[in-house]
Write a protein that holds these residues in place. Structure first.
Motif, short mmCIF file in Angstrom:
data_model
loop_
_atom_site.label_atom_id
_atom_site.label_comp_id
_atom_site.label_asym_id
_atom_site.label_seq_id
_atom_site.Cartn_x
_atom_site.Cartn_y
_atom_site.Cartn_z
N LEU A 9 11.72 47.26 28.82
CA LEU A 9 13.17 47.14 28.79
C LEU A 9 13.65 46.00 29.68
O LEU A 9 14.83 45.92 30.00
CB LEU A 9 13.82 48.45 29.28
N SER A 10 12.73 45.10 30.11
CA SER A 10 13.11 44.06 31.03
C SER A 10 14.21 43.21 30.45
O SER A 10 14.12 42.71 29.36
CB SER A 10 11.90 43.19 31.36
N GLY A 11 15.27 43.06 31.19
CA GLY A 11 16.39 42.25 30.76
C GLY A 11 17.29 42.92 29.76
O GLY A 11 18.28 42.33 29.35
N ALA A 12 16.97 44.17 29.35
CA ALA A 12 17.75 44.81 28.29
C ALA A 12 19.20 44.99 28.70
O ALA A 12 20.10 44.98 27.89
CB ALA A 12 17.14 46.15 27.91
N VAL A 13 19.42 45.20 29.98
CA VAL A 13 20.78 45.34 30.48
C VAL A 13 20.98 44.34 31.61
O VAL A 13 21.66 44.63 32.60
CB VAL A 13 21.05 46.78 30.95
N LEU A 14 20.40 43.16 31.46
CA LEU A 14 20.30 42.20 32.54
C LEU A 14 21.65 41.80 33.11
O LEU A 14 21.77 41.52 34.29
CB LEU A 14 19.55 40.96 32.04
N THR A 15 22.70 41.77 32.30
CA THR A 15 24.00 41.33 32.79
C THR A 15 25.05 42.42 32.74
O THR A 15 26.24 42.14 32.82
CB THR A 15 24.48 40.13 31.96
N ILE A 76 15.73 51.60 33.02
CA ILE A 76 17.09 51.08 33.07
C ILE A 76 17.73 51.41 34.42
O ILE A 76 18.38 50.58 35.05
CB ILE A 76 17.95 51.65 31.94
N ALA A 77 17.53 52.64 34.88
CA ALA A 77 18.15 53.06 36.13
C ALA A 77 17.53 52.40 37.36
O ALA A 77 18.24 51.94 38.26
CB ALA A 77 18.06 54.58 36.27
N PRO A 87 17.52 47.21 38.90
CA PRO A 87 18.02 48.59 38.76
C PRO A 87 19.52 48.61 38.48
O PRO A 87 20.27 47.78 39.01
CB PRO A 87 17.70 49.20 40.13
N PHE A 88 19.97 49.56 37.65
CA PHE A 88 21.38 49.66 37.31
C PHE A 88 21.97 51.04 37.58
O PHE A 88 23.07 51.33 37.13
CB PHE A 88 21.57 49.29 35.83
N LYS A 89 21.26 51.87 38.33
CA LYS A 89 21.77 53.22 38.54
C LYS A 89 23.04 53.26 39.38
O LYS A 89 23.77 54.25 39.36
CB LYS A 89 20.69 54.08 39.18
N THR A 90 23.31 52.18 40.13
CA THR A 90 24.55 52.14 40.91
C THR A 90 25.66 51.43 40.17
O THR A 90 26.78 51.32 40.68
CB THR A 90 24.30 51.44 42.26
#
Length: 528
Positions: A9-15, A76-77, A87-90
């Protein structure tokens, strides 16, 4: 060479961090999350239109089965170490993460395509091999090198098999699969990734040569014994792609389908040196294909039956350049093992109902084999036992190694091990075969079988508590190399006679290592 060290999932939610932050304390009913729109806005730059991949890997169900739905949430988290996935959990709510996860695990409404125009457009030439010096830039035996795939941080290490010293380490494409394949002289190594990329490297000059994306989801590659062709077999699309082995430029795309137009994924591709052909295993239709790469294929090979001469199905041909011989089977086979002469192939299905032996010369099944459970035939080896040729294979569900007489195709013995195994290796200069215990509580064990007695004579635990796997011998058979499958893993070198540790080389989850000489000579103790 573009760096390809992304996780599934690398970069899947990069921005995503640029937006999507709710006002504190907001509790109003939120509109349904449009994960598709989020993908287009924030992920498409890295992972491509239609989730087909770009700098990052393709985000399609076929490409994510190793990650799994639960692990995808964590990636993702929490991000993924040694990649550009943060990390995007925050930043993202749990429901946003779950919506994105569900989106990438949902098949697209229209099956994605990858045709010859896209294959050609993906081609990258890093260094023209014609302009590189034709001799090694290092001292040592170029045929005793190992290509070590490090999955922990998506790198490859070229290891000197004489001194066990790393010569070169470079970033790889995501999720290499199917092992390293070499040119017949051992100069070039070819690697295939799950995302469909085929990469070529010069082991004399330690430089990348070329890359091309042959599919969206690829199973593995094979190199012709004459060194002219590379064949890639795809899960998605249902195709084979033939490449020029000198520079990876594409030659031909072959649609995989039966006489009724039913298409199939490709389970694996192999080269059969004595036959001057590729053997193709199919996942969805009960056939084996044999594709000749001779310039002028003989109309009748040894003992071969032609459908147009005999009215039979077992040798049906497509004519023209690279003719396809379609061998009909009674059932679909998932795993394969070849005898040393490539006259027969042993196949087994994942339903655990045993194996069958197909004679490739006549295109007929000649025997059934008692192989219960799920044998891993692709890791099988051959050796001589009491003057007779035998094959041995571990099982993925049972703690046994089956030893089969290759003359009668009867089971000689089932050797009990400490648990199900995945890889088995031997060498013509060693009386021992090594097998791992890949699954279960004893996954840290490596067991050594005396091929003269069919008894286990040694159990090693290179790293207690960590998985030990994938043995490979050096060129002479004097040393056996074991992988510690851990992010902070290692290659452990053993004396193949005394079973004493010689050296330990730290590596990032070294999932496989492939000796040049053993592979190009099609050693009976290694996978082909």
């Amino acid at each position: 060479m573009k760096r390809m060290v992304f996780g599934a999932l690398s970069g899947a939610v990069l921005t995503f961090a640029l937006g999507l932050i709710l006002a504190p304390g907001a509790r109003a009913a939120a509109p349904a999350i449009d994960a598709g729109a989020l993908y287009v806005q924030h992920c498409q730059t890295c992972h491509g239109v239609g989730r087909l991949g770009g700098m990052g890997p393709a985000l399609l169900p076929e490409n994510l089965h190793r990650t799994g739905r639960k692990k995808a949430l964590a990636v993702i988290a929490d991000g993924r170490t040694a990649t550009q996935m943060p990390p995007f959990k925050t930043v993202l709510r749990k429901d946003q993460i779950a919506a994105l996860r569900d989106f990438i695990f949902t098949p697209p409404a229209v099956r994605p395509t990858w045709d010859m125009d896209k294959i050609k457009a993906s081609y990258v030439l890093h260094n023209d091999p014609a302009g590189l010096p034709p001799h090694p830039v290092y001292k040592g035996d170029p045929l005793n090198l190992f290509t070590v795939v490090e999955a922990g941080d998506h790198h490859v290490t070229i290891l000197d098999g004489d001194t066990f010293t790393p010569l070169w380490r470079f970033p790889s494409r995501f999720a290499l699969h199917g092992g390293a394949k070499y040119s017949p002289d051992g100069r070039f190594v070819y690697l295939g990734s799950r995302d469909g990329w085929v990469s070529m490297y010069d082991l004399y000059n330690l430089k990348p040569v070329a890359e091309i994306r042959a599919g969206i989801n690829m199973r593995n590659i094979a190199v012709s014994a004459d060194g002219r062709y590379v064949l890639a077999g795809n899960y998605l699309p249902h195709s084979l792609v033939l490449l020029n082995a000198k520079n990876l430029r594409p030659i031909k795309e072959i649609k995989v389908e039966d006489a009724h137009g039913v298409t199939s994924r490709v389970s694996a591709v192999y080269t059969a040196p004595p036959r001057h052909s590729f053997i193709v295993a199919l996942k969805d239709i009960p056939e084996i294909w044999e594709i000749s790469y001779e310039d002028h294929p003989r109309p009748v090979a040894k003992g071969m039956i032609h459908s147009y001469e005999k009215g039979m199905l077992e040798g049906a041909f497509d004519t023209g350049k690279f003719p396809i011989r379609r061998i009909k089977l009674a059932s679909i086979l998932d795993d394969f093992f070849f005898d040393q002469g490539y006259d027969t192939v042993v196949g087994a299905s994942r339903n655990g109902k045993g194996g069958q032996v197909i004679n490739l010369n006549v295109g007929l099944k000649i025997a059934d084999i008692d192989l219960p459970g799920m044998p891993h035939l692709g890791s099988g080896i051959t050796f001589t036992y009491k003057g007779r040729p035998v094959m041995a294979t571990p099982h993925l569900k049972d703690g046994v190694v089956s030893v089969i007489d290759m003359t009668t195709w009867k089971t000689i013995k089932r050797i009990k091990t400490l648990g199900p195994g995945f890889f088995m290796r031997g060498h013509k200069n060693s009386p021992y075969a090594w097998v791992d215990v890949f699954f279960g509580p004893n996954r840290d064990a490596m067991q050594v079988i005396d091929t003269r007695t069919l008894k286990i004579v040694k159990t090693l635990r290179p790293a207690p508590g960590k998985t030990s796997a994938h043995v490979e011998f050096d060129r002479s058979g004097a040393h056996a190399l074991v992988s510690i499958w851990d992010t902070n893993g290692a290659i452990v070198v053993y004396d193949a006679k005394t079973f004493k540790e010689v050296k330990r080389i730290p590596m990032k989850k070294p999932v496989g290592k492939y000796n040049v000489y053993n592979k190009i000579t099609y050693s009976r103790g290694t996978s082909h």
